[in-house]
Design a protein around this motif. Structure first.
Motif, short mmCIF file in Angstrom:
data_model
loop_
_atom_site.label_atom_id
_atom_site.label_comp_id
_atom_site.label_asym_id
_atom_site.label_seq_id
_atom_site.Cartn_x
_atom_site.Cartn_y
_atom_site.Cartn_z
N ALA A 216 0.83 -1.21 0.00
CA ALA A 216 0.00 0.00 0.00
C ALA A 216 0.86 1.25 0.00
O ALA A 216 0.55 2.24 -0.68
CB ALA A 216 -0.93 -0.01 1.21
N ALA A 217 1.96 1.23 0.76
CA ALA A 217 2.84 2.40 0.81
C ALA A 217 3.49 2.66 -0.54
O ALA A 217 3.61 3.81 -0.98
CB ALA A 217 3.89 2.20 1.89
N LEU A 218 3.92 1.60 -1.23
CA LEU A 218 4.56 1.79 -2.53
C LEU A 218 3.56 2.30 -3.57
O LEU A 218 3.91 3.15 -4.41
CB LEU A 218 5.18 0.47 -3.00
CG LEU A 218 6.40 0.00 -2.22
CD1 LEU A 218 6.88 -1.35 -2.73
CD2 LEU A 218 7.54 1.01 -2.31
N LEU A 219 2.33 1.81 -3.53
CA LEU A 219 1.32 2.31 -4.46
C LEU A 219 1.06 3.80 -4.23
O LEU A 219 1.03 4.60 -5.17
CB LEU A 219 0.03 1.51 -4.30
CG LEU A 219 -1.17 1.98 -5.13
CD1 LEU A 219 -0.87 1.94 -6.61
CD2 LEU A 219 -2.41 1.15 -4.80
N SER A 220 0.89 4.19 -2.97
CA SER A 220 0.65 5.60 -2.66
C SER A 220 1.86 6.45 -2.98
O SER A 220 1.73 7.59 -3.45
CB SER A 220 0.27 5.74 -1.18
OG SER A 220 -0.85 4.94 -0.86
N ALA A 221 3.06 5.93 -2.72
CA ALA A 221 4.28 6.68 -3.03
C ALA A 221 4.40 6.93 -4.53
O ALA A 221 4.84 8.01 -4.96
CB ALA A 221 5.50 5.93 -2.51
N TYR A 222 4.03 5.94 -5.33
CA TYR A 222 4.09 6.10 -6.78
C TYR A 222 3.20 7.24 -7.24
O TYR A 222 3.60 8.10 -8.03
CB TYR A 222 3.67 4.78 -7.45
CG TYR A 222 3.63 4.83 -8.96
CD1 TYR A 222 4.79 4.62 -9.70
CD2 TYR A 222 2.45 5.09 -9.64
CE1 TYR A 222 4.76 4.66 -11.09
CE2 TYR A 222 2.40 5.13 -11.02
CZ TYR A 222 3.57 4.91 -11.74
OH TYR A 222 3.53 4.97 -13.10
N VAL A 223 1.95 7.28 -6.72
CA VAL A 223 1.02 8.34 -7.11
C VAL A 223 1.52 9.69 -6.59
O VAL A 223 1.45 10.70 -7.30
CB VAL A 223 -0.39 8.03 -6.57
CG1 VAL A 223 -1.34 9.18 -6.86
CG2 VAL A 223 -0.92 6.74 -7.19
N LEU B 184 10.66 7.16 3.10
CA LEU B 184 10.29 5.88 3.71
C LEU B 184 11.03 5.75 5.03
O LEU B 184 12.24 6.01 5.10
CB LEU B 184 10.64 4.73 2.77
CG LEU B 184 9.93 3.40 2.97
CD1 LEU B 184 8.45 3.53 2.71
CD2 LEU B 184 10.53 2.35 2.05
N PHE B 185 10.30 5.33 6.06
CA PHE B 185 10.89 5.20 7.40
C PHE B 185 10.39 3.89 8.00
O PHE B 185 9.19 3.66 8.09
CB PHE B 185 10.48 6.39 8.28
CG PHE B 185 11.09 6.38 9.65
CD1 PHE B 185 12.40 6.78 9.85
CD2 PHE B 185 10.34 6.00 10.75
CE1 PHE B 185 12.96 6.78 11.12
CE2 PHE B 185 10.88 6.00 12.03
CZ PHE B 185 12.19 6.40 12.21
N GLY C 276 15.13 9.41 3.48
CA GLY C 276 15.24 10.82 3.14
C GLY C 276 14.24 11.14 2.04
O GLY C 276 13.74 10.25 1.34
N ALA C 277 13.92 12.41 1.88
CA ALA C 277 12.91 12.82 0.90
C ALA C 277 13.46 12.72 -0.52
O ALA C 277 14.55 13.20 -0.80
CB ALA C 277 12.43 14.23 1.18
N LEU D 124 12.90 3.66 -3.40
CA LEU D 124 11.94 3.32 -2.35
C LEU D 124 11.63 1.82 -2.37
O LEU D 124 11.50 1.20 -1.31
CB LEU D 124 10.66 4.12 -2.54
CG LEU D 124 10.79 5.65 -2.45
CD1 LEU D 124 9.43 6.30 -2.67
CD2 LEU D 124 11.37 6.08 -1.11
N GLN D 125 11.53 1.25 -3.55
CA GLN D 125 11.24 -0.18 -3.65
C GLN D 125 12.38 -1.01 -3.06
O GLN D 125 12.14 -1.98 -2.33
CB GLN D 125 11.01 -0.56 -5.11
CG GLN D 125 10.65 -2.02 -5.32
CD GLN D 125 10.45 -2.36 -6.78
OE1 GLN D 125 10.36 -1.46 -7.62
NE2 GLN D 125 10.38 -3.64 -7.09
#
Length: 437
Positions: free
Chosen positions: A260-267, A277-278, A289-290, A300-301
């Protein structure tokens, strides 16, 4: 390795009554009773030396090098004999704990001629590097009295990665669907905090956006248009503690959260925001880091794949204090966690309250359908009553914690595990539209 089968043992044991009768009636000829076991042993020896020897067959295992957590893995055992092949061969694969075999790691290979193959259905249960260390083969001789067995050492690796199929299948679709319906344009102009321009007032616009002075000057209704701020900070904080490693629908909660985090991060990256990501359990484990731009999604992946499972209790105070110290601007902090008991929930609430002064905090909690089913099931025995009461109490404690979080000013998203990614994206876009980031 060659050893007798169960058939040979039973056949040899069948002569025991006759040997006992001979020993009682004809004590002087007791040794005659040994003839049958010796005969069976001779047949077993003949069976062992006929047919294929253990070292003869060529065997191999064909399996994918990578797999998504929770996905099926197709493993095929191939076998060929240079001569006199048996009718069937049993094959067993030595599996890593990261891989499950729903029907068992065993397959029976029926040989057509001198070669054959069989598939073993496997499931990637957890992330990491799964190693398959050996392949066992076993078959019988022509008479079925002797097993012939061998083990082939293997060094096969299967890399089990976070499930990014929702990102590939749904992420681009969500982004394109938003663009088709004008959402991206609406986020750029119309709503937001930064003044963009004046435009003629249209039906459906917020009346509070009307600029009365400019409307009086131009003798027509004019409304202010704003530009939504980009470059917002989005932080996905993943709890990797003991409770998040429990399975939910056959897959650990943490892997559901990672997807879910990766899907939201992609968008979020596509919409121009900065994402980080923490990960934490008893202490912080990863901090990316941002990053910004769609190309940063690969980073991120990879970091999400490195977040390992933990048997330790989550230290919310240390983790959230560390996270708060790393953020130098207002951010949306999305925390994936599980409320195990009221005590840990109280510690989490106190630690997260310090973030509310500067940041927007969203808790994502996965519904436990198993608990709901146990609490709702009709009890037939005393054990069913005990389970139902315990499940209902756990659900009640969770409702108390989520209610306290909402009253304290946190946002809370509760969702089934199979829809959490889509609901989180919708919630994030809604927050962005309302200019709450």
């Amino acid at each position: 390795m060659i050893y007798p089968t169960g058939r040979a043992v039973l056949l040899a044991a069948a002569g025991a009554p006759a040997a006992l009768v001979i020993g009682v009636l004809l004590p002087g000829f007791w040794y005659i009773g040994l003839g049958w076991p010796v005969f069976v042993f001779a047949l077993t020896a003949i069976d062992a030396v006929t047919g294929a020897w253990p070292r003869e067959p060529q065997a191999g295992l064909a399996i994918a090098n990578t797999a998504f957590v929770g996905a099926d893995i197709s493993a095929t055992v191939r076998l060929s004999f240079p001569r006199a092949a048996p009718r069937a061969v049993d094959a067993i694969v030595e599996l890593s704990p990261l891989i499950d075999a729903p029907a068992g790691p065993r397959a029976t290979i029926i040989l057509a001629g001198q070669a054959g193959a069989a598939a073993i259905p496997l499931v990637a249960a957890r992330r990491g590097v799964a190693r398959i260390t050996g392949l066992w083969l076993r078959w019988t001789g022509p008479m079925g009295l002797a097993w012939k067995q061998r083990r082939d050492p293997l060094d096969t690796r299967v890399i089990v990665t976070p499930d990014v199929r929702p990102v590939r299948e749904r992420g681009a679709h969500l982004f394109l669907r938003s663009a088709m319906h004008g959402l991206i344009a609406q986020l750029d102009r119309g709503d937001g905090a930064e003044f963009e321009s004046l435009a003629d007032f249209q039906a459906g616009m917020d009346r509070r956006a009307i600029d009365w002075k400019q409307s009086a000057r131009h003798s027509r209704l004019l409304a202010k248009e704003y530009r939504t701020e980009r470059n917002n900070n989005i932080v996905f904080a993943l709890d990797a503690g003991r409770t998040m490693c429990e399975p939910l629908g056959g897959v650990p909660r943490m892997d559901r959260a990672v997807s879910a985090a990766l899907l939201s991060a992609y968008v979020a990256l596509k919409l121009g925001d900065r994402v980080s990501l923490f990960g934490f359990d008893s202490k912080p484990r990863i901090a990316s880091g941002a990053v910004s731009g769609a190309r940063a999604f690969g980073l991120l992946q990879r970091l999400a794949a490195e977040l390992d499972y933990s048997e330790e209790e989550t230290n919310y105070t240390l983790a959230l204090t560390t996270l708060g110290g790393k953020l130098n601007r207002r951010s949306l902090i999305v925390i994936f966690t599980e409320f195990s008991d009221p005590t840990s929930a109280e510690l989490m609430l106190r630690a997260a309250s310090r973030l509310l002064d500067r940041h927007l905090v969203l808790f994502v909690v996965l519904d436990d359908q198993e608990l709901t089913d146990i609490a709702a099931a009709a009890p037939d025995t005393a054990d069913d009553v005990s389970r139902a009461v315990t499940a209902a109490e756990l659900l009640r404690e969770r409702r108390i914690v989520t209610t306290r979080l909402r009253h304290a000013g946190f946002h809370v998203l509760e969702s089934p595990h199979n829809r959490v990614g889509l609901k989180l994206v919708a919630y994030y876009i809604d927050l962005k539209r309302r200019n709450l980031l």
